[in-house]
Scaffold this motif. Structure first.
Motif, PDB file in Angstrom:
ATOM      1  N   GLN A  28      46.512  39.985  50.816  1.00 34.83           N
ATOM      2  CA  GLN A  28      45.514  38.945  51.086  1.00 34.83           C
ATOM      3  C   GLN A  28      45.026  38.985  52.528  1.00 34.83           C
ATOM      4  OE1 GLN A  28      47.630  35.350  49.710  1.00 34.83           O
ATOM      5  NE2 GLN A  28      45.780  34.940  48.526  1.00 34.83           N
ATOM      6  N   ALA A  29      45.912  39.327  53.446  1.00 33.59           N
ATOM      7  CA  ALA A  29      45.549  39.359  54.862  1.00 33.59           C
ATOM      8  C   ALA A  29      44.695  40.575  55.214  1.00 33.59           C
ATOM      9  CB  ALA A  29      46.804  39.353  55.719  1.00 33.59           C
ATOM     10  N   THR A  30      44.693  41.587  54.354  1.00 33.47           N
ATOM     11  CA  THR A  30      44.012  42.832  54.702  1.00 33.47           C
ATOM     12  C   THR A  30      42.899  43.240  53.746  1.00 33.47           C
ATOM     13  OG1 THR A  30      45.705  44.105  53.541  1.00 33.47           O
ATOM     14  CG2 THR A  30      46.015  43.768  55.908  1.00 33.47           C
ATOM     15  N   MET A  31      42.833  42.626  52.581  1.00 35.39           N
ATOM     16  CA  MET A  31      41.834  42.993  51.576  1.00 35.39           C
ATOM     17  C   MET A  31      41.134  41.740  51.066  1.00 35.39           C
ATOM     18  SD  MET A  31      43.944  45.790  49.293  1.00 35.39           S
ATOM     19  CE  MET A  31      42.538  46.264  48.296  1.00 35.39           C
ATOM     20  N   THR A  32      39.932  41.935  50.549  1.00 36.52           N
ATOM     21  CA  THR A  32      39.195  40.834  49.946  1.00 36.52           C
ATOM     22  C   THR A  32      38.787  41.228  48.537  1.00 36.52           C
ATOM     23  OG1 THR A  32      38.319  40.195  52.090  1.00 36.52           O
ATOM     24  CG2 THR A  32      37.170  39.348  50.163  1.00 36.52           C
ATOM     25  N   CYS A  33      39.117  40.391  47.572  1.00 35.13           N
ATOM     26  CA  CYS A  33      38.674  40.593  46.198  1.00 35.13           C
ATOM     27  C   CYS A  33      37.393  39.794  46.000  1.00 35.13           C
ATOM     28  CB  CYS A  33      39.740  40.134  45.203  1.00 35.13           C
ATOM     29  SG  CYS A  33      41.229  41.136  45.245  1.00 35.13           S
ATOM     30  N   GLN A  34      36.444  40.392  45.314  1.00 32.44           N
ATOM     31  CA  GLN A  34      35.150  39.741  45.127  1.00 32.44           C
ATOM     32  C   GLN A  34      35.190  38.663  44.044  1.00 32.44           C
ATOM     33  OE1 GLN A  34      31.710  41.587  45.893  1.00 32.44           O
ATOM     34  NE2 GLN A  34      32.654  42.578  47.627  1.00 32.44           N
ATOM     35  N   THR A  35      36.079  38.826  43.059  1.00 30.32           N
ATOM     36  CA  THR A  35      36.152  37.857  41.965  1.00 30.32           C
ATOM     37  C   THR A  35      37.600  37.474  41.700  1.00 30.32           C
ATOM     38  OG1 THR A  35      36.386  39.522  40.216  1.00 30.32           O
ATOM     39  CG2 THR A  35      34.125  38.920  40.863  1.00 30.32           C
ATOM     40  N   THR A  36      37.765  36.373  41.011  1.00 27.45           N
ATOM     41  CA  THR A  36      39.111  35.948  40.604  1.00 27.45           C
ATOM     42  C   THR A  36      39.736  36.974  39.671  1.00 27.45           C
ATOM     43  OG1 THR A  36      38.468  33.642  40.845  1.00 27.45           O
ATOM     44  CG2 THR A  36      40.415  34.076  39.508  1.00 27.45           C
ATOM     45  N   ALA A  37      38.922  37.562  38.808  1.00 24.99           N
ATOM     46  CA  ALA A  37      39.434  38.580  37.882  1.00 24.99           C
ATOM     47  C   ALA A  37      39.976  39.791  38.644  1.00 24.99           C
ATOM     48  CB  ALA A  37      38.340  39.004  36.907  1.00 24.99           C
ATOM     49  N   GLN A  38      39.282  40.216  39.692  1.00 24.88           N
ATOM     50  CA  GLN A  38      39.765  41.334  40.504  1.00 24.88           C
ATOM     51  C   GLN A  38      41.072  40.969  41.200  1.00 24.88           C
ATOM     52  OE1 GLN A  38      36.431  41.988  43.105  1.00 24.88           O
ATOM     53  NE2 GLN A  38      35.685  43.734  41.900  1.00 24.88           N
ATOM     54  N   GLU A  39      41.137  39.744  41.694  1.00 26.80           N
ATOM     55  CA  GLU A  39      42.350  39.273  42.365  1.00 26.80           C
ATOM     56  C   GLU A  39      43.529  39.270  41.405  1.00 26.80           C
ATOM     57  OE1 GLU A  39      43.536  34.973  43.825  1.00 26.80           O
ATOM     58  OE2 GLU A  39      42.067  35.887  45.196  1.00 26.80           O
ATOM     59  N   GLN A  40      43.315  38.744  40.201  1.00 29.25           N
ATOM     60  CA  GLN A  40      44.384  38.687  39.199  1.00 29.25           C
ATOM     61  C   GLN A  40      44.819  40.082  38.778  1.00 29.25           C
ATOM     62  OE1 GLN A  40      42.573  36.158  36.248  1.00 29.25           O
ATOM     63  NE2 GLN A  40      43.373  34.290  37.196  1.00 29.25           N
ATOM     64  N   ALA A  41      43.854  40.990  38.614  1.00 24.38           N
ATOM     65  CA  ALA A  41      44.174  42.360  38.219  1.00 24.38           C
ATOM     66  C   ALA A  41      44.990  43.059  39.306  1.00 24.38           C
ATOM     67  CB  ALA A  41      42.899  43.136  37.914  1.00 24.38           C
ATOM     68  N   LEU A  42      44.607  42.869  40.558  1.00 28.23           N
ATOM     69  CA  LEU A  42      45.330  43.489  41.664  1.00 28.23           C
ATOM     70  C   LEU A  42      46.733  42.923  41.772  1.00 28.23           C
ATOM     71  CD1 LEU A  42      45.530  45.332  44.114  1.00 28.23           C
ATOM     72  CD2 LEU A  42      44.387  43.535  45.457  1.00 28.23           C
TER      73      LEU A  42
END
Length: 84
Positions: A28-42
């Protein structure tokens, strides 16, 4: 594909949870996910990497953290390790 019957002792489960929490904070401190789905997948992918390493016998939290980060654009510096 069949899912193996996995049983972990309480200490291992707690350690996996701690490693997953720590790796997510670093990501979280180093990357940004564009969507909630991308965040959940990662986040799911990172957790799967930790679990796969534990299934293979790894128990060192620092090593698990690095293994979870392998394949991401995040590099863990020696001073970033939460167990040092």
């Amino acid at each position: 594909m069949a899912v193996p019957n996995l049983n972990f002792d309480p200490e291992t489960v707690a350690m996996m949870g701690h490693v997953c929490d720590e790796v997510w904070l670093i990501v979280q401190a180093t990357m940004t996910c564009q969507t909630t789905a991308q965040e959940q997948a990662l986040r799911s992918d990172l957790a799967r990497r930790v679990m796969a390493a534990v299934v293979d016998g790894e128990r060192d939290p620092e090593r698990l953290l690095q293994m979870a980060l392998d394949g991401t654009n995040v590099t863990l510096g020696s001073s970033d390790a939460p167990w040092r």
